[in-house]
Motif scaffolding. Structure first.
Motif, mmCIF file in Angstrom:
data_model
loop_
_atom_site.group_PDB
_atom_site.id
_atom_site.type_symbol
_atom_site.label_atom_id
_atom_site.label_comp_id
_atom_site.label_asym_id
_atom_site.label_seq_id
_atom_site.Cartn_x
_atom_site.Cartn_y
_atom_site.Cartn_z
ATOM 1 N N GLY A 72 0.816 -1.202 0.000
ATOM 2 C CA GLY A 72 0.000 0.000 0.000
ATOM 3 C C GLY A 72 0.850 1.252 0.000
ATOM 4 O O GLY A 72 2.095 1.203 -0.015
ATOM 5 N N THR A 73 0.170 2.398 0.024
ATOM 6 C CA THR A 73 0.869 3.683 -0.015
ATOM 7 C C THR A 73 1.820 3.836 1.156
ATOM 8 O O THR A 73 2.937 4.337 1.021
ATOM 9 N N HIS A 74 1.373 3.417 2.328
ATOM 10 C CA HIS A 74 2.222 3.472 3.519
ATOM 11 C C HIS A 74 2.546 2.044 3.966
ATOM 12 O O HIS A 74 2.403 1.708 5.142
ATOM 13 N N GLY A 75 2.965 1.228 3.017
ATOM 14 C CA GLY A 75 3.297 -0.153 3.321
ATOM 15 C C GLY A 75 4.467 -0.245 4.280
ATOM 16 O O GLY A 75 5.340 0.629 4.328
ATOM 17 N N ILE A 76 4.481 -1.301 5.056
ATOM 18 C CA ILE A 76 5.558 -1.491 6.031
ATOM 19 C C ILE A 76 6.110 -2.904 5.913
ATOM 20 O O ILE A 76 5.444 -3.820 5.417
#
Length: 453
Positions: free
Chosen positions: A174-178
């Motif tokens: 995702g956009t703020h994947g971790i």
């Protein structure tokens, strides 16, 4: 005049009888005794006796004390990695060393990365004496080189020592994947002398799984369902979580109150089957909208029961049950009539949230650990038409078989677990009710308290 000699002044010591035997002690109470406090302890598992083996480049690593067929050697808190190193060719070997190290890495998409070295413990298993290194020597290492390296109690220094995190890996896109990984590696290094004094090294590495065990301080309780039977006889076995299903800004309906009941301990093992009860209450128009759709129906569906308008519960979103609350008991009317509502828009499940912080930026991802099996309950309709009404469900939820790590915190990495209730408005025309999700924090552990002695 006679003078007493020192010898004649000594008094004779009194005679002593042999002490009686110590009483017989037993962990089980006698007929005239009872236990005041008892905390069950899990039986000590049999010590594994199998051996994990790995070979590469003429170096063989044997790790003892493992379960049969393990793919990765596994250790508990305060574990000691014991094993042996075998060499196919001992000629020209100058030293053999073993290193156990742990690391924690976290990264956020477009937000940077962070790598923490938890620890690094090295052990020289064998080395050629310094006097023999420069000149020719026929000294070779033994055929079998035993070693033992303990896991440290934690990482950090001084007052900031933190417990080691378990072996863990999680990735969220995702956009703020971790990306998160806590890993432990065992490395065997064999150093040999080469031409012109150059040294050659052979490395053998294998991952090691660190899985510290934990358990709840008390059991869930037996036979908690059906809920209406146990809540009156043992209200302390349940914990009540209250939340509200809100309505749209321009709606004239009242919010619905959602009451989720879970076992009071709120610490559950992966293998525990967690019973729960869901109680939804509000005006008949609001409940009818939740069941039948956006148009209020003044004739309630079967299965909805009316409650006296004087019955009120505490407004706290997280509160334990009070056995002295008579109004609470009045709500719990046994079920006798056929059910008329389903569970298609009601969901209860276990959720894991993985939170990281890198360079001041925070991000998190979520994993569903287990879906609840939920069933609607039939209920009676109380007298009066101006009061509140309710719907009830009950069910069970447990972790999936792949879950092997409990809740933990390690620096800027936090792994939290929740039991979640989710209510969805009916599909179709715009509903006056909003989507509702409430997550109540729990703790997941490796071992169940119900394990016998």
């Amino acid at each position: 005049m006679s003078i007493a000699t020192p010898h004649s002044a000594v008094l004779d010591l009194p005679s002593y009888s042999p002490s009686s035997s110590a009483p017989h002690y037993s962990p089980e109470p006698s007929e005239d005794e009872c236990r005041l406090v008892f905390v069950a302890r899990k039986q000590r598992d049999l010590v594994p006796t199998d051996v994990f083996a790995k070979k590469a480049g003429g170096v063989t690593l044997l790790i003892s004390g493992q379960d049969s067929g393990v793919v990765v050697p596994t250790y508990n808190r305060n574990g000691i990695v014991r094993g042996e190193v075998l060499l196919d060719d001992e000629a020209a070997v100058q030293s053999v060393s073993v290193k156990l190290e742990g690391s924690q890495s976290t990264s956020i998409v477009d937000g940077g990365a962070d790598l923490v070295e938890l620890f690094s413990e090295s052990l020289t298993v064998w080395s050629k004496p310094r006097s023999d290194i420069a000149g020719p020597s026929t000294l070779t290492p033994p055929a079998v080189l035993p070693f033992a390296i303990p896991f440290p109690k934690g990482y950090g220094e001084g007052q900031s020592v933190k417990p080691l995190p378990p072996t863990f890996n999680a990735q969220f896109s995702g956009t703020h994947g971790i990306y998160v990984e806590c890993k432990y590696i065992l490395t065997v290094t064999v150093t040999k002398s080469g031409l012109g004094g150059w040294k050659r090294q052979k490395l053998l590495t294998t991952p090691v799984s660190f899985e510290p065990r934990s358990r709840a301080y008390m059991p869930i309780g037996r036979d908690l369902l059906p809920f209406f039977s146990t809540i009156k006889s043992a209200p302390g076995d349940w914990h009540q979580v209250i939340s509200k299903m809100e309505v749209q800004p321009k709606s004239t309906l009242e919010p619905l109150e959602c009451q989720l009941f879970v076992p009071a301990v709120q610490i559950y093992a992966f293998s525990d089957i967690i019973p729960f009860h869901l109680h939804l209450r509000g005006s008949r128009a609001s409940l009818a909208s939740f069941v039948a759709g956006p148009t209020p129906v003044f004739k309630l569906p079967k299965g909805i029961k009316a409650l006296s308008s004087t019955l009120k519960l505490g407004s706290s979103s997280r509160t334990s049950l009070d056995s002295s609350s008579s109004s609470f008991m009045d709500v719990l009317t046994p079920q006798v009539s056929p059910v008329g509502h389903d569970s298609s828009n009601v969901r209860v499940y276990l959720l894991r949230q993985v939170c990281v912080s890198v360079d001041g930026q925070k991000a998190w991802g979520e994993i569903v650990l287990g879906e609840g099996k939920i069933s609607p309950l039939s209920s009676t309709r109380a007298a009066g038409t101006d009061g509140e009404y309710s719907l009830d469900w009950e069910g069970e939820v447990r972790c999936g078989s792949a879950v092997s790590v409990g809740s933990f915190r390690s620096g800027e990495l936090v792994v939290k677990d929740f039991i979640v209730v989710e209510l969805k408005p009916p599909v179709g025309s715009p509903s006056p009710l909003k989507y509702h999700r409430h997550a109540h924090p729990i703790r997941l552990v490796t071992d169940s308290c119900s394990d016998s002695l």
